[in-house]
Design a protein around this motif. Structure first.
Motif, mmCIF file in Angstrom:
data_model
loop_
_atom_site.group_PDB
_atom_site.id
_atom_site.type_symbol
_atom_site.label_atom_id
_atom_site.label_comp_id
_atom_site.label_asym_id
_atom_site.label_seq_id
_atom_site.Cartn_x
_atom_site.Cartn_y
_atom_site.Cartn_z
ATOM 1 N N SER A 11 -0.914 12.284 -44.465
ATOM 2 C CA SER A 11 0.456 12.308 -43.953
ATOM 3 C C SER A 11 0.566 13.248 -42.756
ATOM 4 N N GLN A 12 -0.019 14.439 -42.868
ATOM 5 C CA GLN A 12 0.001 15.393 -41.753
ATOM 6 C C GLN A 12 -0.757 14.831 -40.550
ATOM 7 N N ALA A 13 -1.890 14.200 -40.822
ATOM 8 C CA ALA A 13 -2.697 13.629 -39.733
ATOM 9 C C ALA A 13 -1.944 12.501 -39.037
ATOM 10 N N SER A 14 -1.252 11.679 -39.802
ATOM 11 C CA SER A 14 -0.464 10.593 -39.206
ATOM 12 C C SER A 14 0.657 11.151 -38.339
ATOM 13 N N ALA A 15 1.345 12.177 -38.838
ATOM 14 C CA ALA A 15 2.433 12.796 -38.070
ATOM 15 C C ALA A 15 1.891 13.450 -36.800
ATOM 16 N N ALA A 16 0.765 14.154 -36.910
ATOM 17 C CA ALA A 16 0.157 14.798 -35.742
ATOM 18 C C ALA A 16 -0.272 13.755 -34.717
ATOM 19 N N THR A 17 -0.828 12.649 -35.195
ATOM 20 C CA THR A 17 -1.288 11.600 -34.294
ATOM 21 C C THR A 17 -0.111 10.899 -33.630
ATOM 22 N N LEU A 18 0.961 10.687 -34.370
ATOM 23 C CA LEU A 18 2.160 10.089 -33.784
ATOM 24 C C LEU A 18 2.731 10.999 -32.698
ATOM 25 N N HIS A 19 2.729 12.293 -32.960
ATOM 26 C CA HIS A 19 3.176 13.276 -31.975
ATOM 27 C C HIS A 19 2.303 13.185 -30.727
ATOM 28 N N CYS A 20 0.993 13.140 -30.945
ATOM 29 C CA CYS A 20 0.038 13.034 -29.840
ATOM 30 C C CYS A 20 0.235 11.720 -29.090
ATOM 31 N N LEU A 21 0.436 10.647 -29.832
ATOM 32 C CA LEU A 21 0.631 9.330 -29.229
ATOM 33 C C LEU A 21 1.867 9.324 -28.334
ATOM 34 N N THR A 22 2.903 10.020 -28.734
ATOM 35 C CA THR A 22 4.130 10.080 -27.935
ATOM 36 C C THR A 22 3.851 10.683 -26.563
ATOM 37 N N GLY A 23 3.207 11.843 -26.549
ATOM 38 C CA GLY A 23 2.883 12.480 -25.275
ATOM 39 C C GLY A 23 1.916 11.647 -24.453
ATOM 40 N N CYS A 24 0.905 11.097 -25.131
ATOM 41 C CA CYS A 24 -0.080 10.265 -24.426
ATOM 42 C C CYS A 24 0.588 9.025 -23.838
ATOM 43 N N ALA A 25 1.463 8.401 -24.609
ATOM 44 C CA ALA A 25 2.116 7.175 -24.140
ATOM 45 C C ALA A 25 2.995 7.454 -22.926
ATOM 46 N N ILE A 26 3.742 8.545 -22.954
ATOM 47 C CA ILE A 26 4.582 8.889 -21.806
ATOM 48 C C ILE A 26 3.715 9.061 -20.560
ATOM 49 N N GLY A 27 2.668 9.853 -20.683
ATOM 50 C CA GLY A 27 1.784 10.100 -19.547
ATOM 51 C C GLY A 27 1.028 8.865 -19.110
ATOM 52 N N GLU A 28 0.549 8.114 -20.092
ATOM 53 C CA GLU A 28 -0.233 6.910 -19.801
ATOM 54 C C GLU A 28 0.616 5.864 -19.081
ATOM 55 N N VAL A 29 1.801 5.596 -19.598
ATOM 56 C CA VAL A 29 2.675 4.598 -18.982
ATOM 57 C C VAL A 29 3.090 5.060 -17.583
ATOM 58 N N LEU A 30 3.454 6.331 -17.449
ATOM 59 C CA LEU A 30 3.824 6.844 -16.127
ATOM 60 C C LEU A 30 2.661 6.700 -15.146
ATOM 61 N N GLY A 31 1.446 7.039 -15.586
ATOM 62 C CA GLY A 31 0.276 6.902 -14.732
ATOM 63 C C GLY A 31 0.011 5.461 -14.332
ATOM 64 N N MET A 32 0.150 4.546 -15.295
ATOM 65 C CA MET A 32 -0.065 3.122 -15.005
ATOM 66 C C MET A 32 1.014 2.603 -14.038
ATOM 67 N N ILE A 87 -5.874 14.452 -28.235
ATOM 68 C CA ILE A 87 -5.553 13.752 -26.990
ATOM 69 C C ILE A 87 -6.809 13.130 -26.395
ATOM 70 N N LEU A 88 -7.899 13.873 -26.408
ATOM 71 C CA LEU A 88 -9.151 13.356 -25.868
ATOM 72 C C LEU A 88 -9.587 12.096 -26.602
ATOM 73 N N SER A 89 -9.521 12.127 -27.926
ATOM 74 C CA SER A 89 -9.871 10.953 -28.732
ATOM 75 C C SER A 89 -8.988 9.769 -28.371
ATOM 76 N N MET A 90 -7.683 10.030 -28.313
ATOM 77 C CA MET A 90 -6.737 8.966 -28.010
ATOM 78 C C MET A 90 -6.971 8.398 -26.613
ATOM 79 N N GLU A 91 -7.213 9.248 -25.651
ATOM 80 C CA GLU A 91 -7.401 8.793 -24.273
ATOM 81 C C GLU A 91 -8.694 8.000 -24.090
ATOM 82 N N ILE A 92 -9.745 8.425 -24.734
ATOM 83 C CA ILE A 92 -11.007 7.680 -24.650
ATOM 84 C C ILE A 92 -10.811 6.272 -25.196
ATOM 85 N N ILE A 93 -10.168 6.177 -26.351
ATOM 86 C CA ILE A 93 -9.993 4.871 -26.993
ATOM 87 C C ILE A 93 -9.029 3.998 -26.196
#
Length: 151
Positions: A11-32, A87-93
């Motif tokens: 549960s903690q890992a899912s919440a942490a990953t969702l938090h990470c995904l939010t920041g990554c998605a904002i940056g990723e979409v803006l970059g794209m 973030i690194l894991s998410m960005e690589i994938i």
């Protein structure tokens, strides 16, 4: 008891990953969006997207830590410790998925292929990063270092 502990970690890992995904998605979409709008080469677009994903990911972590009263320098240190591997894991994938899907990077913002590919890349990145975060949190690392600052 061990089962409940494991469920808590997932549960903690899912919440942490969702938090990470939010920041990554904002940056990723803006970059794209920037890369497409300015006609950048795929490499430039990916590099800018990754940089923005890290910036927004860290910013989302730093904000509540600052509110908890930690100094900026210390908050940056906590954010680096908490989010870098995630973030690194998410960005690589997610970037690998985007680059692997034929035509996704060149599809343009008005094309459904771009958005479906990006959404798929986030889903796959989330699925891969949750176990990474579980492993880190279970060892008192990663997002576990941030929990004391959340109210």
């Amino acid at each position: 008891m061990e089962h409940a502990h494991q469920q808590g970690l997932w549960s903690q890992a899912s919440a942490a990953t969702l938090h990470c995904l939010t920041g990554c998605a904002i940056g990723e979409v803006l970059g794209m969006v920037l890369g497409t709008a300015f006609g950048w080469h795929n490499l430039t677009t990916v590099v800018v997207s990754i940089a923005l994903a890290f910036a927004f990911g860290y910013a989302l972590t730093i904000r509540p830590i600052l509110r908890a009263g930690l100094a900026l320098r210390a908050a940056i240190g906590v954010a680096l410790a908490a989010d870098t591997v995630s973030i690194l894991s998410m960005e690589i994938i997610d970037n690998t998925v985007m680059l692997t899907i034929p035509g996704a990077m060149d599809a343009g913002l008005a094309n459904w292929l771009f958005w479906v590919s990006l959404a798929l890349s986030f889903v796959i990145a989330f699925a891969v990063t949750v176990p990474v975060n579980k492993w880190l949190i279970g060892r008192g690392k990663g997002h576990a270092v941030v929990h004391q600052y959340h109210h």
